[in-house]
Design a protein around this motif. Structure first.
Motif, mmCIF file in Angstrom:
data_model
loop_
_atom_site.group_PDB
_atom_site.id
_atom_site.type_symbol
_atom_site.label_atom_id
_atom_site.label_comp_id
_atom_site.label_asym_id
_atom_site.label_seq_id
_atom_site.Cartn_x
_atom_site.Cartn_y
_atom_site.Cartn_z
ATOM 1 N N PRO A 99 0.847 -1.205 0.000
ATOM 2 C CA PRO A 99 0.000 0.000 0.000
ATOM 3 C C PRO A 99 0.878 1.249 0.000
ATOM 4 O O PRO A 99 1.989 1.237 0.539
ATOM 5 C CB PRO A 99 -0.782 -0.120 1.327
ATOM 6 N N ASN A 100 0.386 2.313 -0.615
ATOM 7 C CA ASN A 100 1.180 3.538 -0.725
ATOM 8 C C ASN A 100 1.558 4.123 0.631
ATOM 9 O O ASN A 100 2.594 4.770 0.769
ATOM 10 C CB ASN A 100 0.411 4.591 -1.546
ATOM 11 N N ASN A 101 0.699 3.896 1.628
ATOM 12 C CA ASN A 101 0.988 4.482 2.948
ATOM 13 C C ASN A 101 1.853 3.575 3.819
ATOM 14 O O ASN A 101 2.150 3.905 4.959
ATOM 15 C CB ASN A 101 -0.318 4.812 3.684
ATOM 16 N N PHE A 102 2.244 2.416 3.278
ATOM 17 C CA PHE A 102 3.091 1.521 4.056
ATOM 18 C C PHE A 102 4.434 2.203 4.307
ATOM 19 O O PHE A 102 5.099 2.656 3.389
ATOM 20 C CB PHE A 102 3.313 0.197 3.315
ATOM 21 N N GLY A 103 4.832 2.280 5.530
ATOM 22 C CA GLY A 103 6.106 2.922 5.862
ATOM 23 C C GLY A 103 5.965 4.334 6.373
ATOM 24 O O GLY A 103 6.945 4.908 6.868
ATOM 25 N N ASN A 104 4.755 4.890 6.270
ATOM 26 C CA ASN A 104 4.560 6.247 6.784
ATOM 27 C C ASN A 104 4.837 6.282 8.293
ATOM 28 O O ASN A 104 4.335 5.458 9.042
ATOM 29 C CB ASN A 104 3.117 6.714 6.537
ATOM 30 N N GLY A 105 5.652 7.225 8.695
ATOM 31 C CA GLY A 105 5.958 7.378 10.114
ATOM 32 C C GLY A 105 7.073 6.493 10.614
ATOM 33 O O GLY A 105 7.440 6.569 11.789
ATOM 34 N N MET A 106 7.635 5.637 9.744
ATOM 35 C CA MET A 106 8.736 4.782 10.191
ATOM 36 C C MET A 106 10.055 5.552 10.171
ATOM 37 O O MET A 106 10.222 6.506 9.411
ATOM 38 C CB MET A 106 8.831 3.538 9.308
ATOM 39 N N ILE A 112 18.226 -8.066 5.938
ATOM 40 C CA ILE A 112 19.156 -9.141 6.245
ATOM 41 C C ILE A 112 20.328 -9.086 5.262
ATOM 42 O O ILE A 112 20.123 -9.014 4.041
ATOM 43 C CB ILE A 112 18.464 -10.518 6.154
ATOM 44 N N GLN A 113 21.522 -9.109 5.808
ATOM 45 C CA GLN A 113 22.713 -9.064 4.950
ATOM 46 C C GLN A 113 22.707 -10.245 3.979
ATOM 47 O O GLN A 113 22.522 -11.388 4.376
ATOM 48 C CB GLN A 113 23.966 -9.103 5.813
ATOM 49 N N GLY A 114 22.888 -9.938 2.693
ATOM 50 C CA GLY A 114 22.899 -10.977 1.674
ATOM 51 C C GLY A 114 21.573 -11.157 0.965
ATOM 52 O O GLY A 114 21.508 -11.803 -0.085
ATOM 53 N N ASP A 115 20.485 -10.611 1.527
ATOM 54 C CA ASP A 115 19.178 -10.695 0.868
ATOM 55 C C ASP A 115 19.131 -9.790 -0.358
ATOM 56 O O ASP A 115 19.758 -8.714 -0.378
ATOM 57 C CB ASP A 115 18.057 -10.271 1.827
ATOM 58 N N SER A 116 18.383 -10.196 -1.376
ATOM 59 C CA SER A 116 18.174 -9.349 -2.542
ATOM 60 C C SER A 116 17.204 -8.224 -2.191
ATOM 61 O O SER A 116 16.439 -8.342 -1.222
ATOM 62 C CB SER A 116 17.622 -10.180 -3.703
ATOM 63 N N PRO A 117 17.206 -7.151 -2.956
ATOM 64 C CA PRO A 117 16.295 -6.034 -2.675
ATOM 65 C C PRO A 117 14.834 -6.482 -2.759
ATOM 66 O O PRO A 117 14.491 -7.380 -3.518
ATOM 67 C CB PRO A 117 16.629 -5.013 -3.773
ATOM 68 N N VAL A 118 13.982 -5.839 -1.989
ATOM 69 C CA VAL A 118 12.547 -6.131 -2.022
ATOM 70 C C VAL A 118 11.904 -5.271 -3.101
ATOM 71 O O VAL A 118 12.043 -4.044 -3.080
ATOM 72 C CB VAL A 118 11.894 -5.838 -0.657
ATOM 73 N N PRO A 119 11.215 -5.878 -4.083
ATOM 74 C CA PRO A 119 10.602 -5.085 -5.158
ATOM 75 C C PRO A 119 9.338 -4.364 -4.694
ATOM 76 O O PRO A 119 8.759 -4.698 -3.658
ATOM 77 C CB PRO A 119 10.263 -6.136 -6.218
ATOM 78 N N HIS A 120 8.949 -3.380 -5.465
ATOM 79 C CA HIS A 120 7.674 -2.671 -5.283
ATOM 80 C C HIS A 120 7.557 -1.928 -3.950
ATOM 81 O O HIS A 120 6.456 -1.757 -3.418
ATOM 82 C CB HIS A 120 6.479 -3.630 -5.422
ATOM 83 N N LEU A 121 8.675 -1.494 -3.399
ATOM 84 C CA LEU A 121 8.600 -0.748 -2.146
ATOM 85 C C LEU A 121 8.117 0.680 -2.397
ATOM 86 O O LEU A 121 8.541 1.324 -3.367
ATOM 87 C CB LEU A 121 9.969 -0.701 -1.463
ATOM 88 N N PRO A 122 7.254 1.217 -1.536
ATOM 89 C CA PRO A 122 6.845 2.619 -1.690
ATOM 90 C C PRO A 122 8.003 3.550 -1.365
ATOM 91 O O PRO A 122 8.951 3.170 -0.671
ATOM 92 C CB PRO A 122 5.702 2.762 -0.678
ATOM 93 N N GLY A 123 7.906 4.785 -1.861
ATOM 94 C CA GLY A 123 8.974 5.759 -1.647
ATOM 95 C C GLY A 123 9.263 6.027 -0.189
ATOM 96 O O GLY A 123 10.403 6.317 0.189
ATOM 97 N N SER A 124 8.228 5.930 0.659
ATOM 98 C CA SER A 124 8.417 6.203 2.084
ATOM 99 C C SER A 124 9.379 5.214 2.727
ATOM 100 O O SER A 124 10.028 5.535 3.731
ATOM 101 C CB SER A 124 7.067 6.152 2.819
ATOM 102 N N ILE A 125 9.509 4.006 2.159
ATOM 103 C CA ILE A 125 10.463 3.012 2.666
ATOM 104 C C ILE A 125 11.824 3.206 2.006
ATOM 105 O O ILE A 125 12.875 3.142 2.664
ATOM 106 C CB ILE A 125 9.962 1.574 2.402
#
Length: 321
Positions: A99-106, A112-125
């Motif tokens: 959701p677009n508001n995911f990460g608001n206020g964080m 985790i070191q070695g993990d690939s990037p998480v796709p589709h993250l909102p700009g707030s993250i």
């Protein structure tokens, strides 16, 4: 690591076995967080499309996974005196957007070191400070295995359109969230949540710090929309043991804990008397102290963790929070 108010931890999982190798990482991020922590478990096994994933067959694996992560984080928080730390665990398929508001206020994002990037993250993250934490490689190497749903000849549906659940949901904690998550996990369209009416809670201990029904409903909805925003949630006051399960013919499944299992039998009798279709009952049995589904070490950790609204209210009163 200094304290941060609100954080998110992203973790890629190769399977849905219990991720013991992530225990130290979960503990360190929990220790660094003071107000709210969201742990996002990312795996293709969490796809919500019925054609690619049988959520009913994965029931035991997923409740075991959620229980380990919640108990690890909750016990760490309680050991540090952070009983009111708000911990949420989300299951995410990498192809699905947030959701677009995911990460608001964080305030900070952990990975985790070695993990690939998480796709589709909102700009707030994406714009948050990023910190990498190290998993326990020795345990990871020892546990090289793959746990998927066991093939079954069970003819049950892979999910149910409408699932019901009930509870008090006071000071929403890990036990509640496991229960709510599993109801949402097996639903394909809607979850009906009965929240115990204030009138039925007059005899609760420390009722002066019991949350109002409006607050309990609001917090329950917020968590469920975080966990699975694609579902419809109908949250209603519960004034008896039945709620909508006593009259609604469109409900197909009921999720209960070991403690509320007797209520499921009453609901079955009520529906039978009303000529309503029977419900498939699913029991959250991993968080029971009598569970046989956890290994010895995880069971000991569970026994030392307080998953109880009564404990939280007692703590609030004793600490004058």
């Amino acid at each position: 690591m200094s304290s941060i108010k609100r954080t998110v931890l992203f973790v890629h999982l190769q399977d849905i076995g219990v991720p013991h190798h992530l225990g130290p990482a979960i503990a360190s991020v929990t220790a660094a967080t003071t107000e709210a922590l969201v742990i996002v478990l990312v795996s293709q096994l969490f796809h919500t499309a019925e054609s690619t994933s049988n959520h009913v067959q994965q029931w035991d694996h997923v409740q075991r996974l959620l229980t380990y992560v919640y108990v690890k984080a909750t016990k760490t928080a309680q050991d540090l005196g952070k009983v009111l730390l708000d911990i949420s665990v989300v299951l995410k398929d990498p192809s699905e957007s947030f959701p677009n508001n995911f990460g608001n206020g964080m305030d900070m994002c952990f990975r985790i070191q070695g993990d690939s990037p998480v796709p589709h993250l909102p700009g707030s993250i994406e714009t948050l400070p990023q910190v990498f934490v190290v998993p326990d490689k020795a345990i990871e190497a020892h546990l090289q295995h793959s746990v998927c749903a066991t093939p079954s000849y069970d003819t049950s549906p892979s999910s149910y359109p409408v699932v019901a659940i009930g509870g008090t949901f006071d000071h929403l904690h890990a036990g509640h969230k496991i229960l709510l998550s599993m109801a949402a996990w097996i639903a394909s369209a809607k979850v009906i949540i009965g929240v115990t009416d204030d009138e039925l809670l007059k005899n609760k201990s420390n009722k002066n710090v019991l949350e109002s029904m409006a607050v309990r409903m609001e917090r329950t909805r917020y968590f469920l929309q975080l966990f699975r925003p694609d579902l419809e949630y109908e949250i209603v006051p519960l004034r008896d043991v039945y709620g909508p399960t006593g009259w609604d013919p469109n409900i197909q499944a009921l999720v209960v804990s070991m403690e509320t299992l007797p209520g499921a039998a009453s609901i079955d009798n009520k529906r039978s008397a009303e000529s309503l279709p029977p419900l498939r009952t699913f029991v959250i049995d991993v968080i029971s102290s009598e569970s046989e589904k956890l290994d010895h070490e995880d069971m000991e950790m569970l026994k030392q963790t307080k998953l109880s609204s009564t404990f939280i209210r007692d703590w609030i009163v004793k600490n004058a929070v």
